[in-house]
Design an enzyme around this catalytic site. Structure first.
Site, mmCIF file in Angstrom:
data_model
loop_
_atom_site.group_PDB
_atom_site.id
_atom_site.type_symbol
_atom_site.label_atom_id
_atom_site.label_comp_id
_atom_site.label_asym_id
_atom_site.label_seq_id
_atom_site.Cartn_x
_atom_site.Cartn_y
_atom_site.Cartn_z
ATOM 1 C CD GLU A 208 37.507 42.995 35.498
ATOM 2 O OE1 GLU A 208 36.368 42.523 35.414
ATOM 3 O OE2 GLU A 208 38.331 42.649 36.371
ATOM 4 C CE LYS A 210 48.589 44.551 38.234
ATOM 5 N NZ LYS A 210 48.799 44.987 39.615
ATOM 6 N NE ARG A 215 43.168 38.822 43.884
ATOM 7 C CZ ARG A 215 43.735 38.076 42.936
ATOM 8 N NH1 ARG A 215 44.990 38.284 42.569
ATOM 9 N NH2 ARG A 215 43.037 37.130 42.332
ATOM 10 C CD GLU A 259 44.042 44.951 44.051
ATOM 11 O OE1 GLU A 259 44.397 46.067 44.462
ATOM 12 O OE2 GLU A 259 44.667 44.297 43.207
ATOM 13 C CG PHE A 299 38.784 41.675 40.603
ATOM 14 C CD1 PHE A 299 39.121 40.331 40.606
ATOM 15 C CD2 PHE A 299 39.600 42.561 41.314
ATOM 16 C CE1 PHE A 299 40.239 39.872 41.277
ATOM 17 C CE2 PHE A 299 40.720 42.093 42.001
ATOM 18 C CZ PHE A 299 41.035 40.745 41.979
ATOM 19 N NE ARG A 377 53.147 35.812 38.523
ATOM 20 C CZ ARG A 377 52.548 36.814 39.156
ATOM 21 N NH1 ARG A 377 51.442 37.313 38.670
ATOM 22 N NH2 ARG A 377 53.045 37.307 40.277
ATOM 23 C CE LYS A 383 51.775 41.142 36.281
ATOM 24 N NZ LYS A 383 52.163 40.965 37.688
#
Length: 511
Positions: A208, A210, A215, A259, A299, A377, A383
Site C-alpha cells: 500500500e 505510504k 495519521r 491519514e 487503510f 511496532r 514500511k
C-alpha cells in the site's frame, strides 16, 4: 513512593541495555508503587511531564541548590509542586517559578536533583520505552503480557490499565474493550530495505501507499464523529471536511484508521509542513480549510456497527473496509497472493516505484493474515522508503544524561555555505552506538572551543554521514529548513569539512 526510589530505578534502567533487565527493574518499581502514584511514575520514566511544558528555562535549572541530605520527597509531592509551577502565569510569574523550583530542588537529594533537571529539560532517555513498561506492568501484576498489551491498546494509554491492575489484579483486564468514541493506540510498522525483502518476510501480503500525511483514527457513533491523532489527541474541530466525508458513509457506528493529507491540483502531495500546519491550526478553521483542504485516505477498519474486527486478518478487515469506504477514500494498493509468483512480485515493485513517482514517501507491505496489533511496532507491517543521506559537519554537541552521562551526545549539524561558514540544520542523538559515543566524546573534546556545561561548541572539522527522511520548513534554523528524523550512520574521517554537502545542495532536495 519516594522520588529517590524512582530516580534510582531510572539510573539503573539507563545503565543497562538488556531489555530483560529493564523489564525486571520496572516490574519491581511497579510492585512498590501505589495505584495513585502510577499516573506520575509512568510518564516520568518515559521522560514526560504530565503537566506538559512548565516554562522553566535552562538558566533556572543551572542555578546550584544545596541538596537535601536524606530522601523525604515523594512522587506525589513532586507532582504537586510541578503542577503549582505550571499554574503560575502573568506578571512576575518567571520569578515565582524560579522560587518554587528552588524550594523543590532544595527538598531533593543530589540524585533526585539530577533526575529532576533531566526530566525538566527533556533529557531522560534511559530506554524505558512504553513496550518495556507494559511487559513490566504485566509481570508486576501477575497478568498475561498479551492481555495487558491488548488492554493498553484499547485504553489508549498504559496509565488507566496500570491503575486498575495494581488496584484490582489481573481480573481488571476484562473491563477494557473496544469502544466507539474512545481512541486506541495505532498499529505501527517496522522497516524493510526493499519490497522484495518485505514480501519474502511476510508471504501473502498487500503493498500500500505510504502517504506523508497525519495519521488519524476516526470514530463515528450516529451523528457524533471524533478524529484522533496518532498520539490520541482529539482534533475533530480542526477537520470539518473529514467529518463531512465520514458522515456520508453507509454505517452508523465504526472506527477507521487512515491519514489526512493536503494534495495539489495535480494530485501530488503538498509539502508535509502544510498538512501539519493545517492540522495544528485551531484558529479560523473554515478559512484554513479553504486554503489547505485535507483529503482523508483510509487503510483499515477496527469496528463496524458493533462488530469488533481487531482479531480478523488484514485481508478480512480490508474486505470490510471496501464495503464501507469508497475507492476514492481508500489508499491505493496491490495484492501479492503468491509470493513465489514472479509477475506478482514485479507488479509490487512497479507499484512502489509509481508511488514514489507520485511524490509519496514509499509503501507499507502488510501481511494478509495479521490481526490488528496496536501500540507497538509489529513484524506484520513493514514500511519501505528510500533513505536520503547527507555529509554534514558537527558544529557542537550536548552533554548526555542517563546512560549517556559524561558523553557528548546530541549533535548540532551544519551544511557548508559558499563563504566557508556553516548553517545549522538540526540536531540528532539517534543512531549512536556506545562505541561511537565514546569515540566522538574524545574527538569533539579535542575540537572544543567552548563549554557552558550543557553545550560544547567545536571547530567545524568533523564530518558525519546522516540519514534522514526529508526536509521540512523551520524558523528555528537559519536556512529555514531542518532534517526530519535525522540519525547518524557513520563518521567520515576521510572527508574534510570543505567537502561536506552545501546548503545549496540540501535545499535542492526540498520538494
Amino acid at each position: 513512593m519516594l522520588l529517590a526510589r524512582l530516580a534510582h530505578v531510572s539510573l539503573e534502567v539507563a545503565a543497562t541495555s538488556a531489555r530483560t533487565r529493564k523489564t525486571a527493574l520496572l516490574a519491581g518499581l511497579f510492585r512498590e508503587a501505589g495505584a495513585d502514584d502510577v499516573p506520575v511514575v509512568i510518564p516520568y520514566l518515559a521522560g514526560r511531564l504530565p503537566q506538559g511544558r512548565l516554562g522553566i528555562g535552562w538558566s533556572a535549572l543551572r542555578v546550584p541548590v544545596t541538596p537535601a541530605g536524606e530522601p523525604t520527597l515523594t512522587v506525589a509531592e513532586t507532582d504537586e509542586a510541578l503542577t503549582a509551577i505550571g499554574a503560575l502565569t502573568g506578571p512576575g510569574s518567571q520569578s515565582a517559578r524560579k522560587e518554587h523550583l528552588t524550594r523543590l530542588l532544595g527538598a531533593a537529594t543530589a540524585d533526585e536533583q539530577y533526575f529532576l533537571r533531566a526530566l525538566l529539560t527533556g533529557e531522560v532517555r534511559q530506554g524505558a520505552l512504553d513496550a518495556v513498561a507494559v511487559d513490566a506492568l504485566a509481570d508486576a501484576a501477575g497478568a498475561p503480557r498479551a492481555g495487558v498489551r491488548r488492554a493498553v491498546m484499547l485504553a489508549g494509554s498504559i496509565v488507566p490499565v496500570a491503575r486498575a491492575l495494581l488496584a484490582e489484579g489481573p481480573g481488571a483486564l476484562a473491563s477494557f474493550r473496544l469502544t466507539v468514541g474512545r481512541p486506541v493506540q495505532p498499529m505501527l510498522a517496522h522497516t524493510a530495505r526493499s519490497v522484495t525483502e518485505a514480501i519474502d518476510r511476510l508471504g501473502a501480503c498487500a503493498v500500500e501507499e505510504k502517504l506523508d500525511g497525519i495519521r488519524v483514527q476516526v470514530h463515528r457513533d450516529g451523528a457524533r464523529v471524533h478524529a484522533y491523532t496518532r498520539a490520541l489527541d482529539d482534533i475533530t474541530d480542526r477537520l470539518p471536511e473529514l467529518v463531512t466525508a465520514v458522515t456520508g458513509l453507509p454505517a452508523e457506528r465504526f472506527v477507521l484508521d487512515g491519514e489526512v493529507i493536503a494534495l495539489g491540483a495535480d494530485g501530488r502531495p503538498r509539502p508535509f509542513q502544510e498538512t501539519a500546519g493545517r492540522v495544528g491550526s485551531r484558529r479560523d478553521v473554515a478559512t484554513a480549510a479553504d486554503a489547505v483542504p485535507l483529503v482523508p485516505v483510509f487503510f483499515d477498519v477496527l469496528s463496524v456497527d458493533g462488530r469488533d474486527l481487531l482479531d480478523l486478518s488484514f485481508a478480512e478487515r480490508h474486505r470490510e473496509l471496501a464495503a464501507l469506504v469508497p475507492g476514492a477514500m481508500r489508499v491505493r494498493r496491490v495484492v501479492v497472493e503468491d509470493p513465489a509468483d514472479h509477475a506478482q512480485r514485479e507488479a509490487a515493485v512497479a507499484f512502489s516505484e509509481a508511488t514514489l513517482a507520485r511524490g509519496h514517501e514509499g509503501v507499507v507491505v502488510k501481511s494478509g493474515t495479521a490481526a490488528y496489533s496496536a501500540g507497538r511496532r509489529g513484524a506484520s507491517w513493514l514500511k519501505v522508503k528510500p533513505v536520503h543521506t547527507l555529509d554534514l559537519v558537527v558544529l557542537a554537541a550536548e552533554w548526555g544524561n542517563g546512560r549517556r552521562t559524561g558523553k557528548l551526545s546530541n549533535l548540532h549539524l551544519g551544511a557548508r555555505r559558499e563563504d566557508g561558514t556553516f548553517a545549522m540544520l538540526g540536531k540528532t542523538f539517534k543512531g549512536l552506538t556506545d562505541t561511537m559515543l565514546t569515540w566522538q566524546t574524545g574527538r569533539l573534546r579535542e575540537l572544543a572551543t567552548a563549554d557552558d556545561g550543557h553545550v560544547v561548541t567545536v571547530r567545524p572539522e568533523l564530518v558525519v554521514e546522516i540519514a534522514y527522511d526529508g526536509l521540512q520548513s523551520s524558523t528555528r534554523y537559519p536556512e529555514g529548513v531542518t532534517l526530519r528524523f535525522a540519525r547518524v550512520l557513520r563518521y567520515r574521517e576521510d572527508k574534510r569539512a570543505q567537502e561536506a554537502d552545501t546548503v545549496e545542495a540540501v535545499l535542492s532536495r526540498r520538494t
